[in-house]
Design an enzyme around this catalytic site. Structure first.
Site, mmCIF file in Angstrom:
data_model
loop_
_atom_site.group_PDB
_atom_site.id
_atom_site.type_symbol
_atom_site.label_atom_id
_atom_site.label_comp_id
_atom_site.label_asym_id
_atom_site.label_seq_id
_atom_site.Cartn_x
_atom_site.Cartn_y
_atom_site.Cartn_z
ATOM 1 C CG HIS A 153 47.196 -39.018 -21.039
ATOM 2 N ND1 HIS A 153 48.131 -38.092 -20.644
ATOM 3 C CD2 HIS A 153 47.328 -39.138 -22.386
ATOM 4 C CE1 HIS A 153 48.802 -37.668 -21.709
ATOM 5 N NE2 HIS A 153 48.345 -38.296 -22.772
ATOM 6 C CG HIS A 177 56.366 -41.623 -24.141
ATOM 7 N ND1 HIS A 177 57.670 -41.246 -24.387
ATOM 8 C CD2 HIS A 177 55.852 -42.013 -25.328
ATOM 9 C CE1 HIS A 177 57.915 -41.404 -25.682
ATOM 10 N NE2 HIS A 177 56.842 -41.860 -26.272
ATOM 11 C CB THR A 208 60.923 -50.088 -28.149
ATOM 12 O OG1 THR A 208 59.712 -50.834 -28.053
ATOM 13 C CG2 THR A 208 61.451 -49.845 -26.742
ATOM 14 C CG HIS A 221 65.072 -41.834 -12.761
ATOM 15 N ND1 HIS A 221 65.323 -40.621 -12.191
ATOM 16 C CD2 HIS A 221 64.352 -41.564 -13.875
ATOM 17 C CE1 HIS A 221 64.791 -39.659 -12.930
ATOM 18 N NE2 HIS A 221 64.191 -40.209 -13.957
ATOM 19 N N GLY A 229 51.372 -39.750 -42.082
ATOM 20 C CA GLY A 229 51.034 -40.817 -41.148
ATOM 21 C C GLY A 229 49.564 -40.744 -40.762
ATOM 22 C CG ASN A 230 45.989 -43.382 -38.610
ATOM 23 O OD1 ASN A 230 45.314 -42.394 -38.344
ATOM 24 N ND2 ASN A 230 45.566 -44.611 -38.419
#
Lengths: 277, 277
Positions: free
Chosen positions: B104, B114, B117, B147, B261-262
């Site tokens: 950000h 963002h 993987t 793109h 999850g954390n």
């Protein structure tokens, strides 16, 4: 065709909205008189039937406060019917009206607050709603006053079960991923459908009036206290939890958004300014 | 027991993290040299098995950028197994590793970005991920460059199907309640499991490297442009859509939060400052 009960409930929500908006505008005039602020109202129409009015004020006391009333009807999609009392039997047809309010004060020392009351009709008719308080810095006396007002509203009506409604609120407004409560609670109820509709409706009205009284008192009591930038920052972080709750868990929000509700009216609850540190 | 492939994937994600963090720290030194900022790393442990490292930087260029790597294993709860390839057959056992990054920037003229993987193993083994761009003020040339970089990464690897991955991204990062896209897209893929694991893995590595290159170029290109308070406000509003998407729809976020999850690592993606007007 709208029934007499539906008309009465719908009129009540609109009247309560007028009453609460006037009270909150009164607080603006009283506590931030330099720049008098007022609610701005916007009507919206629901594609499947009905609509509502979103009243929004950005003031000196209330950085953002929204009061939405709606009266909608239509047919629930098949995948939702099973979860809703009487919806399967009604072949999905429903009518619903309600008021929802979310107040985000500017001062970190004035608690945010939420009120919702609604009536829903399928083959069954019931009320739901509640009111709860979200202070950034909880003050025991203030929490006690809020809970006391909700307890008194329940005590006046045999259809209400305060201990159950209080616990329901604590369980509902909870962020499991943070292992923390959204606020200090209040009451929450749903499927309220005793043999006495008049009694149910009277209780629902009382919740609205009790909220208006206790919350305006709390705002008046705290608004003149001065606060630090660190306290303001803590408020902005606390508001992040509010956003997380509403978008991850709040059934009204997620249900409304996923069934084509008016996003502006539904997301009116989101705080005006938020920080994730 | 960790397999050779698991070890290689996991090492790659950590290496890519080091590489990207160094590149972003380099941008800070170059573009905001008065106050050099660095990533701060925090290790976390997952209760059910494994853990990860969250790297976070709050800088002059990047108001908040997080890069999380994780390597986790355990047993999926029965209610989740059906949705995950090979999980029923594995009696819920899984291994997963991945990198996820959300940037950000402070300037409304520098797009947020963002990258994700991951490799997942049940009785099957597959890769997933993607990279996408979220400008507040889209610039056609910039969108084309992003793109183009993703297309080139796909073109270099026969296992990748660019038109499909591009469309998948557009479909995935979409806010139905707003009827708008989260950003200008990129690529998104899942269940990537060709007969050629080496080929799949090579493509996944290329996505990471292509992202690093094109995104650092975009940041460098835009960072020195001056912006107005109105543009900054538009950024803060745009970020609200980002929050709405991540908490309402993003499968990684909601799945992670609902499976213990954390929360800090998962919600690292949330923007530092947001406005709902």
């Amino acid at each position: 065709m709208t029934t007499e009960r539906e008309k009465r409930a719908s009129s009540w929500f609109a009247a309560l909205r007028d009453d609460i908006c006037a009270a909150l505008e009164g607080l603006e005039s009283e506590l931030a008189p330099d720049c008098p602020h007022h609610f701005h109202r916007d009507d919206w129409v629901r594609e499947g039937g009905g609509g509502g009015t979103m009243a929004l004020m950005r003031g000196g006391v209330f950085e953002k406060v929204g009061v939405n009333v709606s009266e909608v009807h239509g047919v629930f999609a098949p995948e939702f019917r099973r979860a809703i009392p009487g919806a399967v039997e009604a072949e999905g047809r429903f009518w619903a009206a309600g008021l929802s309010l979310v107040a985000h004060p500017r001062s970190p020392l004035v608690p945010a607050a939420h009120l919702n009351t609604r009536m829903i009709v399928t083959t069954k008719t019931w009320f739901g709603g509640g009111a709860d308080l979200t202070p950034t810095f909880p003050v025991e006396e203030e929490t006690r006053a809020f809970h006391g007002a909700m307890e008194a509203a329940c005590a006046a009506h045999p259809v209400a079960d305060y201990p159950r409604f209080k616990q329901w609120c604590d369980e509902y407004f909870y962020l499991p991923h943070r292992n923390e409560a959204r606020g200090v609670g209040g009451i929450f109820f749903d499927d309220l459908s005793s043999a006495d509709w008049e009694g149910d409706f009277a209780f629902v009205r009382e919740v609205g009036l009790a909220f208006r009284q206790v919350y305006t008192d709390l705002v008046r009591h705290n608004m003149r206290r001065s606060w630090t930038p660190e306290q303001r920052r803590a408020l902005l972080i606390k508001r992040g939890r509010y956003v997380e709750f509403n978008l991850l868990y709040d059934r009204g929000t997620t249900f409304g958004l996923k069934t084509g509700g008016n996003p502006e009216a539904i997301l009116m609850s989101l705080p005006p300014e938020v920080v994730w540190p």
